[in-house]
Design an enzyme around this catalytic site. Structure first.
Site, PDB file in Angstrom:
ATOM      1  N   LYS A  39      20.331  -7.365 -14.201  1.00  0.00           N
ATOM      2  CA  LYS A  39      21.343  -7.149 -13.176  1.00  0.00           C
ATOM      3  C   LYS A  39      20.708  -6.806 -11.831  1.00  0.00           C
ATOM      4  CE  LYS A  39      22.069  -2.342 -14.336  1.00  0.00           C
ATOM      5  NZ  LYS A  39      22.941  -1.222 -14.466  1.00  0.00           N
ATOM      6  N   LYS A  93      17.911  -2.084  -7.291  1.00  0.00           N
ATOM      7  CA  LYS A  93      16.947  -1.833  -6.228  1.00  0.00           C
ATOM      8  C   LYS A  93      15.570  -2.156  -6.816  1.00  0.00           C
ATOM      9  CE  LYS A  93      15.700   1.538  -2.823  1.00  0.00           C
ATOM     10  NZ  LYS A  93      14.733   2.596  -3.004  1.00  0.00           N
ATOM     11  N   LYS A 151      10.266   9.720 -15.492  1.00  0.00           N
ATOM     12  CA  LYS A 151       9.792  10.154 -14.176  1.00  0.00           C
ATOM     13  C   LYS A 151       8.466  10.897 -14.282  1.00  0.00           C
ATOM     14  CE  LYS A 151      14.316  10.108 -12.043  1.00  0.00           C
ATOM     15  NZ  LYS A 151      15.498  10.929 -11.769  1.00  0.00           N
TER      16      LYS A 151
END
Ligand code: TRP
Length: 333
Positions: A196, A199, A114
């Site tokens: 997979k 989002k 992040k």
């Protein structure tokens, strides 16, 4: 029978659950609600570490609550609540921060990721994200934490913080562990054949629980296929295997068997297979989408759910905080 163990998990309010969330998380929560004492929390405070602008937060928090209920989570059986409604967590977070070292926090993979994504806002909340997550869990003295593999490091840190707390101040907390019934979570493949369903940037590769019927059909019809196998019983390429995995999740057994047979004797028509899959996914998503909408439109019900959730969670948090204050020894008269 409800077991004594306490289950706790946090749901990020990034809005709009998709089929990967359903099979990877929500379906498990729904199963656990009848077997354990469950706390499910929308992590709205955590989202401030990356999204300080709260304009979209309200809609996202409400949607994620409504979607979880529409999927079968029962707010009468579990505590379904917002992180920011339980003020005690902030106090526990403060105590835990004194037991968390800068070095270990800086080594956390999610922190490094992040920090790279938002180099101009490497705030202390981002650094201490795992400390707040630990507070979320142990404020209920929970032991079982249904989360995916990406949260393994945070749980390991939570166990370290708990051990340090217990060692310094006395045994207050059990050590929390990831928990998913000992089975691998059902993996929902992405529609573009890349890993997979998540989002992701490619909106067409992910089916959301809010997608309307036409959009679902369109997404599924666009998945990649080829001209079909030319040799009997040949191995399936990944992108075909993925469609079969989806059929396994959404279609009836005889449908799956029919297409398996067609594949094996080289008579498969991928168009038909995708049409069938699309209808089965529509049949799955449609009632969830409709229930979500009606829940969201029921202002009174939404308020009751959040108030009841906050009350249950606060009650449990207050008991823990009394134990914590006593253990730390902040009593001067
Ligand atoms: N960090 C979790 C995630 O990214 C969300 C979360 C916040 C959480 N608090 C939690 C998960 C407590 C489990 C327990 O998905």
């Amino acid at each position: 029978m409800v077991k004594q163990e306490i289950v706790m998990s946090g749901i990020r309010p990034t809005g709009f659950l998709h089929l990967g969330n359903y099979f990877g998380a929500v379906r498990n929560y729904v199963r656990m609600q009848d077997e354990y004492n469950c706390f499910f929390m929308v992590a709205d405070l955590h989202s401030l570490t990356t999204h300080p602008d709260t304009k979209e937060l309200r809609a996202n928090v409400r949607r994620v609550i409504a979607e979880n209920i529409a999927c079968g989570l029962n707010p009468d059986k579990v505590a379904l609540y917002c992180q920011s409604h339980v003020y005690e967590t902030g106090e526990l977070y403060l105590f835990l921060n004194m037991l968390a070292y800068k070095g270990e926090l800086e080594k956390t993979v999610t922190f490094k990721d992040k920090a790279k994504l938002q180099p101009d806002n490497v705030n202390a909340g981002l650094l201490t994200y795992p400390v707040l997550q630990t507070a979320d869990i142990i404020i209920h003295r929970a032991q079982l934490v249904p989360v995916g593999k990406d949260q393994e490091q945070h749980l390991e840190m939570a166990r370290n913080f708990v051990k340090r707390f217990n060692h310094r101040y006395g045994e207050v907390f059990p050590e929390p562990y990831a928990f998913n019934y000992g089975e691998d979570l059902a993996r929902v493949p992405s529609l573009d054949g890349s890993g997979k369903m998540s989002k992701s940037e490619n909106q067409m590769a992910t089916v959301y629980l809010s997608d309307d019927d036409e959009l679902i059909r369109k997404k599924i019809m666009k998945t990649k296929t080829d001209s079909g196998p030319t040799e009997k019983n040949s191995a399936k390429p990944d992108y075909i295997q993925n469609i079969f995995l989806l059929l396994q999740l959404f279609s009836k057994k005889d449908v799956l068997e029919k297409f398996e047979n067609d594949y094996n004797n080289c008579s498969i028509r991928y168009g038909d297979m995708k049409k069938q899959l699309a209808e089965d996914v529509v049949a799955f998503v449609k009632p969830i989408r409709e229930r979500t909408e009606s829940i969201l439109n029921d202002e009174k019900y939404m308020r009751e759910v959040m108030e009841k959730g906050a009350e249950k969670a606060t009650q449990s948090a207050k008991i823990t905080m009394q134990l914590v204050r006593d253990a730390i020894g902040l009593k001067y008269y």
